[in-house]
Scaffold this active site. Structure first.
Site, short mmCIF file in Angstrom:
data_model
loop_
_atom_site.label_atom_id
_atom_site.label_comp_id
_atom_site.label_asym_id
_atom_site.label_seq_id
_atom_site.Cartn_x
_atom_site.Cartn_y
_atom_site.Cartn_z
CG PHE A 147 -1.97 1.24 1.03
CD1 PHE A 147 -3.03 1.17 0.41
CD2 PHE A 147 -1.60 2.43 1.91
CE1 PHE A 147 -3.81 2.41 0.37
CE2 PHE A 147 -2.32 3.62 1.65
CZ PHE A 147 -3.44 3.69 0.76
CG ASP A 233 5.69 4.23 1.64
OD1 ASP A 233 5.59 5.03 2.66
OD2 ASP A 233 4.69 4.10 0.88
CE LYS A 275 -1.01 7.19 6.56
NZ LYS A 275 -0.58 6.04 5.88
C1 LIG Z 1 -0.91 5.93 4.37
C2 LIG Z 1 0.17 5.30 3.56
C3 LIG Z 1 0.54 6.20 2.30
C4 LIG Z 1 -0.51 7.37 1.54
O1 LIG Z 1 -0.22 8.28 2.30
P1 LIG Z 1 -1.51 9.44 1.97
O2 LIG Z 1 -1.18 10.67 2.92
O3 LIG Z 1 -2.78 9.03 2.50
O4 LIG Z 1 -1.54 9.76 0.72
C5 LIG Z 1 1.47 5.47 1.63
N1 LIG Z 1 2.23 4.73 2.17
C6 LIG Z 1 2.09 4.01 3.20
C7 LIG Z 1 2.94 3.08 3.52
C8 LIG Z 1 0.85 4.25 3.91
O5 LIG Z 1 0.66 3.83 5.01
#
Ligand SMILES: *Cc1c(COP(=O)(O)O)cnc(C)c1O
Length: 427
Positions: A147, A233, A275
């Site tokens: 994700f 990520d 985040k």
């Molecule tokens: C939440 C998330 C995203 C996307 O972030 P948004 O601010 O919702 O666009 C990307 N990568 C990971 C691992 C995430 O948990």
């Protein structure tokens, strides 16, 4: 209860969303009206413990006074300039965040998905201009069940049918391999024109999958040997969530005291954050890399109106300061160990839960039912009624990720709520 807590009732708020908002989410039916630390209250004033933390954006707790102050002070001084002009906060922030994580440079963005897009563009450009691949041939390796957000390119390499269906045609240039499989990466790296490997150090949305010890190190080594960028990520796993500043730090016990991650731990070539970089106060994301990579981006080639705005910069500095001041990594580590031990006790006496997994305060329990059953959802509804908010992910998995400012006493109260809810639960 307190009828004056919110101007509108929970029922009214849900009806308005249903009528006027796109139906792109299926929220748990609870309408939050106030938050403070690990606590949230609904429109009628009922109290809950937040066990999702806005998908780990609110690691520092709701409405942390230091972060609120940074937001209010800067927003009332200078909110947004765009990057057409300089502002007097951005440089200070860039110095702060790069030394905090041990990279030469940062490219500031707003959301996680944007930061992932930025990292992919950066990786491709590096592949053509530094590695020397022929234009339009670069491929990036990704993992199954990843994700990384919701943009067109990012969903192009998702394998979640709900996230993909009828959003094509998809962006080419991605190769998917199984997660937690070093041999699969070694095999994929034999193909021509590989530019990068994008991975979540722990797969969050997929259901909190922690890879085997040594997986990330082995991946990094393979990437290095093949002159391929290792892209982490850490939008969900970063900022102390897993008991270290970053999940790539693994079991490093230094908390947040290390500036540059030492050689024994994994240092990504490109680090993606989002985040909790802002403590959930403001959309702030960041892509970090060293000069050899970041310098391929020149004026006009990438940008964002809001990226690097003074409010975001001040909020992020305050939020990162809180992580250090309050030693949130150490707290996440200690409480995480305690939480999993307590869940194991519940598992031993209940057939409703079959496993607990996670690291730090990013955890999930597996509900002993099929993926298409409503049991996990029904348990989350019962938890809600008992004052704890969590959400199922992928049907039969419930993620538990409270703010990292939780105390041991609060955690034990939450364990008691979970225990009581599960022992009383009837399908
Ligand atoms: C939440 C998330 C995203 C996307 O972030 P948004 O601010 O919702 O666009 C990307 N990568 C990971 C691992 C995430 O948990």
């Amino acid at each position: 209860m307190e009828t004056t807590f919110s101007k509108i009732s929970s029922k009214e708020a849900i009806a308005l969303e249903d009528k006027y908002g796109a139906h792109n989410y299926h929220p748990l039916p609870v309408v939050l009206a106030k938050g403070e630390g690990v606590n949230v209250w609904d429109a009628e004033g009922k109290h809950y413990y937040d066990f999702l933390s806005a998908y780990s954006a609110v690691n520092q707790g709701h409405s942390h006074p230091k972060i609120v102050k940074a937001l209010v002070d800067q927003a009332s001084t200078l909110g947004l300039t765009s990057r057409a002009f300089h502002n007097n906060v951005l440089g200070e922030y860039e110095e702060y965040i790069t030394s905090y994580f041990g990279f030469d440079k940062v490219l500031p963005m707003n959301t996680g998905a944007e930061a992932v897009e930025t990292a992919l563009k950066l990786c491709r450009k590096w592949a053509y201009e530094v590695k020397g691949l022929k234009e339009n041939t670069a491929k990036i390796i990704v993992c199954e069940n990843n994700f990384h957000g919701r943009t067109t390119t990012v969903i192009s390499f998702s394998n979640d049918p709900v996230a993909r269906k009828n959003f094509g045609p998809y962006t080419p240039g991605f190769i998917k391999i199984p997660y937690n499989d070093v041999d699969a990466l070694a095999e994929a790296l034999k193909e021509d024109n590989i530019a990068g490997f994008l991975v979540e150090p722990i797969q969050g949305e997929a259901g909190v999958y922690v890879p085997d010890a040594g997986y990330l190190e082995a991946c990094q080594k393979l990437c290095k040997e093949n002159n391929v960028l290792f892209i982490a990520d850490e939008v969900q796993t970063g900022i102390a969530r897993t008991g270290a500043l970053l999940a790539v730090c693994g079991d490093c016990n230094c908390g947040t005291s290390c500036q540059k991650q030492s050689d024994t731990y994994v240092t990504p070539d490109i680090l993606i954050l989002g985040k909790a970089v802002s403590g959930g106060m403001y959309p702030v994301s960041a892509v970090l890399a060293n000069n050899e990579i970041m310098n391929v981006i020149r004026p006009g080639e990438h940008g964002s109106t809001f990226g690097g705005n003074p409010t975001a910069a001040k909020v992020a500095m305050a939020a990162l300061e809180v992580v250090k001041d309050e030693d949130l990594a150490a707290n996440a580590r200690t409480l995480g160990n305690l939480f999993r031990a307590e869940m194991e006790k519940i598992i031993a006496k209940s057939d409703l839960v079959s496993a607990v997994r996670g690291r730090g305060l990013l955890n999930a329990i597996l509900i002993n039912d099929t993926e298409d059953s409503s049991t996990a959802w029904d348990i989350c509804m019962a938890l809600r009624d008992n004052g704890l908010l969590a959400k199922p992910t992928h049907g039969n998995i419930i993620r538990f990720a409270p703010p990292l400012v939780m105390t041991k006493e609060q955690l034990m109260e939450c364990v008691a709520i979970i225990d009581k809810t599960l022992s009383e639960f009837k399908k």
